[in-house]
Design an enzyme around this catalytic site. Structure first.
Site, mmCIF file in Angstrom:
data_model
loop_
_atom_site.group_PDB
_atom_site.id
_atom_site.type_symbol
_atom_site.label_atom_id
_atom_site.label_comp_id
_atom_site.label_asym_id
_atom_site.label_seq_id
_atom_site.Cartn_x
_atom_site.Cartn_y
_atom_site.Cartn_z
ATOM 1 N N SER A 134 83.867 62.062 31.105
ATOM 2 C CA SER A 134 84.067 62.617 32.465
ATOM 3 C C SER A 134 83.379 61.697 33.506
ATOM 4 C CB SER A 134 83.193 63.974 32.115
ATOM 5 O OG SER A 134 82.999 64.611 33.575
ATOM 6 N N TYR A 153 75.318 68.010 30.243
ATOM 7 C CA TYR A 153 76.564 67.799 30.075
ATOM 8 C C TYR A 153 76.913 66.231 30.329
ATOM 9 C CZ TYR A 153 81.607 67.745 30.989
ATOM 10 O OH TYR A 153 82.964 67.733 31.020
#
Lengths: 244, 447
Positions: free
Chosen positions: A136, A149
């Site tokens: 990501s 995250y």
């Protein structure tokens, strides 16, 4: 003979779109995930649409003890592996609840390391194949909004980069995918800017093209490469005061 | 329940336009939970109806529920989840030499929508409406039960769901019969017709042809009234034409990128269009070989063609008259339209076969479909047409209705009581309701 691709976390929106791309490209598929009931319906759907073979398999990224047995039982051995599982988690909860940050890190990072190491060893021996990891842009720089995250994804990006370095000479390709915003189940509650957001289908096409071409790191949509290049170069002194 | 923002939703004709929540789902489990959580809702597919039949504050949007379940190429039977589009079905079956036995004029409707509106095509006079080719379906009832319906099991419900406008529950999946084709081409014969009498004679002498439809010019008067083009089609057999295979050609489409100003559709524009169209038939009967897309889905090539009518939208008016009253009736209706000065853009005529379920539109006779841009006076003119149509024993297509009165509806669909009995049984609390069903009184009793 058709080659087979294993998709881990095959129930996600992006994985479903990628499955369709791969099936249309003539690959047979293993669709692995926790909801085998729905995955077997997806498999049947792909078999009918694209005249390939597809099979649904139970896979739990968190249950790393089961991974060696899972991989051993794959028949035929997959030519490609896509790790598409992941969890956004609740960043606020993760600040105080160890279960939450463990879940985020174990799913997004440890789970990938576990299963992709197994795949890497097999492919290295075979001397061919590809591995796709869905990381990501959040892993490119930690932000207050989602740094647990983000750190798991940063770890994954570094892992994939090292794996690529190791496997380069044995003819195995490793592709790091860094989606920006994608409109999926995972992000359905977020208010995303439309120009920066890819649909799962767009993201899947980008990934499929990366598999076909010689790309190592893919941002989707493409402008995220430049956005993140800029963000990475903001001096920490300034960055720490920003809210982006 | 999570919070979902309201969106501006309209069907294909952009009228009416309402604020609504679109609830999406992709598994049967999610569908069951969703239906359970809503107290009033209506299913909606790709929004290709013309009117308010799938509009309500809470809409169950089906197009994410779109998987193939089974395809038996030998038996020519297909089973799919109901949100799949006919487009996706055709992409999969045409390369295997199969086609839909009944298809509407666009590929962009869902399987569930095609059943719920019991859509028809150019072969209705021989092969009936879509529902005739449905072998069985799974219905999620408003009470949360999943029931298997077919001609053998729960037959009464099966017939009522075909054409039932989503008012008896959510169609989850269906098994349908397909038909074999040997090529992707149609052998088409175009015959110019001098007037309405001539056109109707052509329909009746060619009743054995698989596909037939006519375009007619409603602007012409007197003896010329109803001059138009009559078109017949048959599937080409393999070898009938050369070097054509079973693959679908990807084609360039045209897009209407924005809403056109309303004045485009004035009388001069209409005349120019009609004259242009008619030139095609000037040279006498002609044989041509269009492919499936050109023959069945000519408008699909013009993406967003509905924007031609401007932001205010348009109404499509489609009625059917019993065969014995068709000639006189069509003349009366044409005279009325001409006198009103509100002219339709396009008029399509078709001879239909006998009727199916209680709410299914087709009945033996002629159907005429007319497109009207929305403007002052239209509503009054159409109300007058309603009276003419129903006095002649005709009816209006629910999938194309945004304005009919409850009284006219009851006259047009005399078997409604049979349908309402089932509604009482399956949905006593009127969980399934649309703006249309409320306007037409399509409700269980204690409403």
């Amino acid at each position: 003979m058709r080659k087979t691709v294993l998709i881990l976390g095959a129930g996600s929106d992006m994985a479903r779109a990628l499955s369709a791309e791969l099936a249309e490209g003539g690959y047979n598929l293993f669709l692995a995930g926790r909801n085998v009931h729905e995955l077997s319906k997806d498999a049947k759907d792909l078999e009918i649409r694209f005249e390939i073979q597809a099979e649904a398999l139970y896979f739990d990224a968190l249950d790393t003890n089961s991974h060696p047995g899972f991989y051993d039982h794959l028949n035929p051995e997959p030519f490609g592996v896509v790790a598409a599982f992941g969890v956004l988690g609740d960043e606020n909860l993760a600040r105080r609840d160890p279960l939450e940050w463990q879940q985020i890190i174990n799913t997004n990072y440890s789970g990938c390391v576990s299963i992709l190491s197994l795949a890497a060893n097999r492919m290295e021996k075979a001397g061919e194949g590809f591995i796709v990891g869905i990381s990501s842009v959040a892993g490119d720089r930690g932000r207050a909004a989602n740094y647990v995250y983000g750190s798991a994804k940063a770890g994954l990006s570094a892992f994939l980069s090292g794996l690529r370095n190791r496997l380069c000479r044995s003819g195995v390709r490793v592709i790091t995918v860094k989606p920006g915003f994608v409109r999926t189940k995972m992000t359905r509650d977020l208010d995303l800017p439309s120009r920066l957001s890819a649909t799962p289908e767009e993201a899947a096409r980008d990934i499929f093209n990366a598999i076909l071409s010689n790309r190592d790191v893919v941002y989707t949509r493409w402008m995220w490469r430049w956005i993140m290049a800029f963000i990475k170069h903001i001096p920490e002194r300034i960055f720490k005061r920003m809210s982006i | 329940m999570e919070n979902l923002p309201e969106l501006l939703v309209a069907n294909w004709n952009n009228y009416p336009r309402i604020n609504a929540r679109l609830w999406e789902f992709r598994t049967e489990n999610q569908a069951v939970k969703l239906l359970d959580s809503l107290s009033r809702c209506i299913p909606r597919g790709l929004g290709r109806s013309y009117g308010d039949c799938s509009l309500e504050k809470n809409i169950i949007s089906t197009p994410d529920f779109k998987r193939f379940i089974a395809l038996d190429q030998k038996q020519e039977i297909l089973e799919c989840e109901a949100g799949i589009s006919l487009d996706q079905i055709l992409r999969t079956i045409i390369p295997r030499g199969l086609f839909l036995p009944v298809t509407p004029g666009t590929r962009h409707v869902t399987l569930g929508g095609a059943i719920a509106s019991d859509v028809h095509g150019k072969n209705h006079h021989l092969h009936g409406a879509f529902g005739r080719h449905v072998l069985s379906l799974l219905l999620l009832t408003p009470g949360g039960e999943v029931i298997d319906c077919s001609r053998e099991k729960n037959a009464e419900i099966f017939y009522a769901v075909c054409g039932g406008m989503g008012l008896l529950g959510l169609i989850l999946s269906a098994r349908i019969r397909l038909m074999p084709i040997q090529s992707t081409y149609i052998s088409q014969l175009t015959i110019p017709a001098e007037n309405l009498d001539h056109l109707m004679d052509l329909f009746e002498t060619h009743e054995q042809s698989t596909y037939s439809v006519a375009w007619l010019d409603l602007l012409s008067r007197g003896r010329n009234f109803g001059h138009g083009l009559f078109m017949l089609g048959e599937h080409c057999l393999s070898g009938e034409i050369t070097s054509k295979d079973l693959r679908r050609r990807e084609k360039f489409g045209i897009n209407i990128p924005f809403f056109m100003p309303g004045w485009i559709m004035n009388e001069h524009g209409l005349r120019a269009f009609n004259n242009l169209y008619h030139l095609r038939g000037k040279s006498g009967p002609g044989r041509s070989f269009p492919d499936l897309d050109d023959f069945f889905y000519p408008l699909d090539k013009v993406h967003n063609w509905n924007r031609f009518y401007g932001r205010k939208g348009f109404l499509q008016y489609q009625f059917v008259l019993p065969k014995e009253h068709s000639r006189l009736g069509l003349e009366k209706i044409q005279a009325h339209i001409q006198a009103s000065g509100i002219l339709p853009f396009l008029a399509v005529l078709k001879l239909l076969g006998p009727q199916a379920g209680p709410l299914s539109f087709p009945l033996q006779g002629y159907t005429l479909a007319l497109d009207f841009p929305i403007k002052p006076g239209l509503s009054a003119m159409l109300s007058a047409l309603d009276r003419l149509v129903h006095n002649l024993g005709g009816r209006i297509y629910l999938a194309k209705d945004a304005r009919m009165s409850k009284l006219d509806f009851r006259r047009g669909y005399p078997e409604i009581s049979r349908f309402l009995e089932l509604k009482n049984k399956l949905d006593p609390k009127n969980k399934m309701a649309s703006l249309q069903s409320k306007r037409l009184g399509l409700c269980a009793k204690p409403y």
